[in-house]
Design an enzyme around this catalytic site. Structure first.
Site, PDB file in Angstrom:
ATOM      1  N   LYS A   1      11.116   0.861   3.492  1.00 50.10           N
ATOM      2  CA  LYS A   1       9.833   1.132   4.168  1.00 50.10           C
ATOM      3  C   LYS A   1       9.161  -0.188   4.564  1.00 50.10           C
ATOM      4  O   LYS A   1       8.721  -0.359   5.700  1.00 50.10           O
ATOM      5  CB  LYS A   1       8.911   1.924   3.235  1.00 50.10           C
TER       6      LYS A   1
ATOM      7  N   THR B   1       0.530  -0.257   0.680  1.00 52.76           N
ATOM      8  CA  THR B   1       1.268  -1.072   1.643  1.00 52.76           C
ATOM      9  C   THR B   1       1.424  -0.254   2.919  1.00 52.76           C
ATOM     10  O   THR B   1       2.102   0.785   2.911  1.00 52.76           O
ATOM     11  CB  THR B   1       2.664  -1.444   1.104  1.00 52.76           C
TER      12      THR B   1
ATOM     13  N   LYS C   1       1.945  -9.401   3.038  1.00 52.27           N
ATOM     14  CA  LYS C   1       2.808  -8.583   2.160  1.00 52.27           C
ATOM     15  C   LYS C   1       4.187  -8.332   2.805  1.00 52.27           C
ATOM     16  O   LYS C   1       5.221  -8.473   2.154  1.00 52.27           O
ATOM     17  CB  LYS C   1       2.098  -7.246   1.894  1.00 52.27           C
TER      18      LYS C   1
HETATM   19  P1  NAD Z   1       3.347   7.064  -5.613  1.00 49.71           P
HETATM   20  O1  NAD Z   1       4.011   7.998  -4.677  1.00 49.71           O
HETATM   21  O2  NAD Z   1       3.749   7.039  -7.052  1.00 49.71           O
HETATM   22  O3  NAD Z   1       1.753   7.321  -5.582  1.00 49.71           O
HETATM   23  C1  NAD Z   1       1.030   7.783  -4.485  1.00 49.71           C
HETATM   24  C2  NAD Z   1       0.038   8.837  -4.966  1.00 49.71           C
HETATM   25  O4  NAD Z   1      -0.776   9.241  -3.870  1.00 49.71           O
HETATM   26  C3  NAD Z   1       0.712  10.091  -5.517  1.00 49.71           C
HETATM   27  O5  NAD Z   1       0.243  10.332  -6.830  1.00 49.71           O
HETATM   28  C4  NAD Z   1       0.288  11.181  -4.536  1.00 49.71           C
HETATM   29  O6  NAD Z   1       0.088  12.444  -5.172  1.00 49.71           O
HETATM   30  C5  NAD Z   1      -1.016  10.630  -4.021  1.00 49.71           C
HETATM   31  N1  NAD Z   1      -1.408  11.163  -2.718  1.00 49.71           N
HETATM   32  C6  NAD Z   1      -0.648  11.347  -1.618  1.00 49.71           C
HETATM   33  N2  NAD Z   1      -1.394  11.813  -0.602  1.00 49.71           N
HETATM   34  C7  NAD Z   1      -2.650  11.920  -1.078  1.00 49.71           C
HETATM   35  C8  NAD Z   1      -3.880  12.348  -0.505  1.00 49.71           C
HETATM   36  N3  NAD Z   1      -3.955  12.758   0.748  1.00 49.71           N
HETATM   37  N4  NAD Z   1      -4.983  12.318  -1.282  1.00 49.71           N
HETATM   38  C9  NAD Z   1      -4.917  11.913  -2.565  1.00 49.71           C
HETATM   39  N5  NAD Z   1      -3.788  11.505  -3.171  1.00 49.71           N
HETATM   40  C10 NAD Z   1      -2.668  11.507  -2.418  1.00 49.71           C
HETATM   41  O7  NAD Z   1       3.491   5.621  -4.978  1.00 49.71           O
HETATM   42  P2  NAD Z   1       3.288   4.183  -5.685  1.00 49.71           P
HETATM   43  O8  NAD Z   1       4.588   3.674  -6.182  1.00 49.71           O
HETATM   44  O9  NAD Z   1       2.125   4.281  -6.611  1.00 49.71           O
HETATM   45  O10 NAD Z   1       2.913   3.304  -4.405  1.00 49.71           O
HETATM   46  C11 NAD Z   1       1.633   3.367  -3.807  1.00 49.71           C
HETATM   47  C12 NAD Z   1       1.561   2.282  -2.759  1.00 49.71           C
HETATM   48  O11 NAD Z   1       1.775   0.998  -3.353  1.00 49.71           O
HETATM   49  C13 NAD Z   1       2.632   2.426  -1.654  1.00 49.71           C
HETATM   50  O12 NAD Z   1       2.035   2.088  -0.431  1.00 49.71           O
HETATM   51  C14 NAD Z   1       3.699   1.414  -2.077  1.00 49.71           C
HETATM   52  O13 NAD Z   1       4.438   0.921  -0.986  1.00 49.71           O
HETATM   53  C15 NAD Z   1       2.842   0.327  -2.702  1.00 49.71           C
HETATM   54  N6  NAD Z   1       3.539  -0.526  -3.701  1.00 49.71           N
HETATM   55  C16 NAD Z   1       4.362   0.037  -4.633  1.00 49.71           C
HETATM   56  C17 NAD Z   1       4.992  -0.792  -5.553  1.00 49.71           C
HETATM   57  C18 NAD Z   1       5.928  -0.213  -6.613  1.00 49.71           C
HETATM   58  O14 NAD Z   1       6.642  -1.003  -7.244  1.00 49.71           O
HETATM   59  N7  NAD Z   1       5.927   1.097  -6.829  1.00 49.71           N
HETATM   60  C19 NAD Z   1       4.771  -2.182  -5.540  1.00 49.71           C
HETATM   61  C20 NAD Z   1       3.894  -2.710  -4.598  1.00 49.71           C
HETATM   62  C21 NAD Z   1       3.278  -1.862  -3.683  1.00 49.71           C
END
Ligand code: NAD
Length: 292
Positions: free
Chosen positions: A242, A92, A167
């Site tokens: 966010k 997102t 979204k």
């Molecule tokens: P998260 O922080 O658990 O996962 C993100 C991952 O990216 C982490 O494992 C981190 O180590 C990795 N990362 C960061 N920088 C990196 C890089 N440069 N190279 C490789 N890996 C890297 O977050 P999440 O909850 O999985 O959310 C991910 C996305 O999905 C976000 O944009 C969030 O807004 C969106 N989202 C989350 C949810 C939810 O319920 N958690 C629901 C819908 C959308």
């Protein structure tokens, strides 16, 4: 079946990558946190993002925020992906970054889709996410089977950025509705009304919405939700904050009147400032019940 590079194996990415493996795709994963990358049974682990990007049919990213997605695209994906690789960003992020990156990808000869999701960690694990995609028809047609392996609903919303736009509109509606339900229950409590009776009436009346019937913030009524579990997320207030910030930026850039969205943004900002970023977003009701 496709060869897929998957970058970002966090709370959401882990379940999504697992479902791609289950569907028979050949998946290579990368995360800055190697332990997370090694947690996907059946997937190969790349040492670098470049290695995950090289020689794939498609690359999926599931990263925290716009600047990270831009950095990974510019540093690791666009310079290293094989010609013709389909690029799908499921993070997102803001509409503007999504559009700019799709433009840069297009100039480099790649089709790119922004395809953010709704459905949370449980949906990612179960493969029941809803995808809202932005980008060209041809890219969407190629992406559909990959997205279907991770979700139950896939909608092509329009050109580049349309997925992200959809979204943030959805989540702004969700935030306002959650606060409306929280205030309804806080007022009912103040009036000495039964929360169960309010639920029974409103869930079958014009106050009905998802925040009431599926994700009720009042403990003890309706289905079992985060409210019945001490407001463990679920969907954290920090992530809602966010998303509302992205909505406010989009509203400013486009001149939309989002007065109630702005109030919701301020309310979630207050939660974050109070150290409650990790509390479920339905926990917004706690402050209202206390103040009432
Ligand atoms: P998260 O922080 O658990 O996962 C993100 C991952 O990216 C982490 O494992 C981190 O180590 C990795 N990362 C960061 N920088 C990196 C890089 N440069 N190279 C490789 N890996 C890297 O977050 P999440 O909850 O999985 O959310 C991910 C996305 O999905 C976000 O944009 C969030 O807004 C969106 N989202 C989350 C949810 C939810 O319920 N958690 C629901 C819908 C959308």
């Amino acid at each position: 079946m496709a060869t897929i590079g998957f970058i970002g194996i966090g709370n959401m990415g882990a379940g999504m990558a697992r479902n791609l493996v289950r569907a028979g795709h050949e998946v290579t994963v990368f995360d800055l946190d190697a332990e997370k990358a090694h947690g996907i049974e059946g997937a190969a682990v790349a040492e670098t993002a470049e290695a995950a990007a090289r020689g794939r049919d498609a690359i999926v990213t599931m990263l925290p925020a716009g600047p990270v997605v831009a950095q990974v695209y510019r540093g690791s994906i666009l310079p290293h992906a094989a010609p013709g690789t389909l690029l799908i960003d499921c993070s997102t992020i803001d509409v503007e970054t999504a559009r700019v990156l799709a433009g840069e990808a297009g100039e480099a000869g790649f089709a790119m889709l922004d395809a953010p999701v709704s459905g949370g960690v449980a949906g990612a694990e179960a493969g029941t996410l809803a995808f809202m995609a932005g980008g060209g028809e041809a890219g969407f047609a190629r992406a559909e089977p990959i997205l279907n392996a991770m979700g139950a609903k896939v909608v092509h919303c329009g050109e580049a950025g349309a997925g992200q736009g959809t979204k943030i509109c959805n989540n702004m509606m969700l935030a306002i509705q959650m606060i409306s339900v929280a205030e309804g229950f806080a007022l009912a409590e103040k009036l000495g009304l039964s929360p169960q009776k309010l639920f029974d009436v409103s869930s079958a009346a014009s106050g009905q919405c998802w925040s009431l019937t599926t994700y009720c913030p009042m403990p003890g009524v309706g289905p079992t939700t985060s409210a019945d579990n001490g407001y463990e997320p679920g969907f954290a207030a920090g992530l809602m904050h966010k998303d509302l910030g992205l909505a406010m930026a989009a509203a400013e850039a486009s001149g939309a009147d989002v007065a109630f969205g702005r109030a919701a943004f301020d309310a979630y900002a207050a939660m974050v400032e109070a150290g409650e970023a990790g509390v479920d977003f339905s926990g917004i009701i706690r402050g209202k019940r206390e103040l009432s």
